[in-house]
Design an enzyme around this catalytic site. Structure first.
Site, PDB file in Angstrom:
ATOM      1  CG  ASP A   1      -1.678  -1.264   1.436  1.00 46.28           C
ATOM      2  OD1 ASP A   1      -2.172  -1.817   0.438  1.00 46.28           O
ATOM      3  OD2 ASP A   1      -1.755  -1.723   2.594  1.00 46.28           O
TER       4      ASP A   1
ATOM      5  CD  GLU B   1      -8.886  -2.708  -1.161  1.00 46.31           C
ATOM      6  OE1 GLU B   1      -9.385  -2.767  -0.024  1.00 46.31           O
ATOM      7  OE2 GLU B   1      -8.095  -3.554  -1.609  1.00 46.31           O
TER       8      GLU B   1
END
Length: 355
Positions: A48, A255
């Site tokens: 991420d 997301e």
């Protein structure tokens, strides 16, 4: 022998020819690019990656994957991260340095576990670190921590940011000095549990022919510690002006929100989740609405796909993760990077991930 019947090209024809040549050059350059084969760091698992340029240097704010006995399921219990490290890249070689733990769950009064994808920004010489975590009531919230250094350590506020929920915060600093916070995620990200401002334990999803759940955005307050307004839905439309549908899992939001700006146009990018792509949409405002444009990054090894985009030394770079370092374990990932190309029309040329 010359052909005296040939007519010289008109200015418009010359312009079109030049444009076609530029597009061909852009495409050839994009096809020659490959994401780096090796992870930026290999001594820990990272994922991420949120990248920013501070003081002329790239800093990366990833999550920190760990080994766990937690069950692997759609709620993401296997993603049991408990702290954050900050990475920086050498200006010339792009070799990464790990600056150690910048924030731990033990340092956050309201957080119990699962320190998922974070982001950071700078304002007036201070650095603000935004992160999601599962609170003691089981609900994901978004917190903020502050430091005088881009590498931390960061000191967390006593409570999460009022009005926030779900996961994957991303902060965007616009040219006029405004800062915007983006967030949201379905499945483990819990957007499907929020109705009328209240959390409900039972998941409810729209029908396939209904608009998909929208990510959220709100302008940040001057002190960067709270929202300056109520969150707003980010509307993403298809090429026909219709909102993307819940059943359109090749394009709908799942997301990993990110926003960048190129040639006065706003690019909202995100993960499609269960179809494992990074895609993008464009608009004229940081609030949207946005119109879907296409794929940035095709599926990588591992289930998840999460990214950031940053400009550095007149080039654009994509940061992303895959699971090559762990041999394919989807919750043990590694951060990588690649150059990214906007073509002469502002389109992002898609990348194929290489293992």
């Amino acid at each position: 022998m010359s052909n005296h019947n040939e007519q010289p090209l008109s200015p418009l024809e010359i312009e079109l020819s030049d444009a076609q040549s530029k597009q061909q050059q852009d495409l050839a350059r994009a096809q020659s690019l490959q994401p780096k084969h090796r992870p930026l760091v290999e001594h820990i698992y990272t994922a991420d990656p949120s990248a920013h340029v501070f003081n002329g240097k790239i800093y990366i704010y990833p999550s920190h994957d760990i080994q766990t006995d937690a069950e692997i399921n759609d709620n993401g219990e296997q993603f049991a991260m408990r702290d954050y490290h900050v990475l920086s890249l050498d200006r010339d070689t792009f070799e990464a340095t790990d600056h150690g733990v910048a924030l731990s769950v033990e340092d956050v009064p309201w957080a119990q576990m699962q320190m998922w994808a974070p982001d950071a920004t700078r304002k007036n010489g201070r650095y603000y670190f935004y992160f999601p975590a599962r609170a003691y009531d089981g609900i994901f919230r978004i917190g903020v921590a502050v430091s005088d250094s881009p590498t931390g350590p960061f000191t967390a506020q006593d409570n999460y940011i009022e009005g926030t929920y779900s996961i994957d915060p991303a902060v965007f600093a616009d040219d006029d000095g405004s800062y915007y916070l983006y967030w949201g995620g379905i499945w483990g990200g819990q957007l499907q549990n929020w109705r009328d401002g209240q959390f409900h334990p039972r998941d409810i999803y729209p029908a396939d022919d209904q608009p998909a759940y929208a990510p959220l955005v709100a302008k940040l307050s001057d002190d960067m510690l709270s929202l300056a307004e109520s969150p707003k839905d980010i509307l993403i439309y298809d090429e026909n002006g219709k909102l993307l549908r819940a059943g359109d899992n090749q394009r709908r939001f799942f997301e990993a929100s990110w926003l960048h700006k190129h040639n006065q146009q706003y690019y909202f990018s995100y993960s499609t989740g269960d179809t494992h792509k990074i895609v993008y949409a464009t608009g004229k405002s940081p609030y949207g609405p946005f119109t879907y444009q296409g794929v940035i990054l095709n599926p990588v090894l591992g289930w998840t796909n999460h990214h950031s985009i940053v400009q550095y030394n007149n080039k654009w770079f994509l940061f992303y993760h895959d699971s090559t370092l762990s041999g394919g374990q989807t919750h043990l990932r590694c951060v990588k990077m690649s150059e990214l190309i906007h073509d002469s029309e502002g389109k992002i040329l898609p990348l194929q991930a290489y293992e």
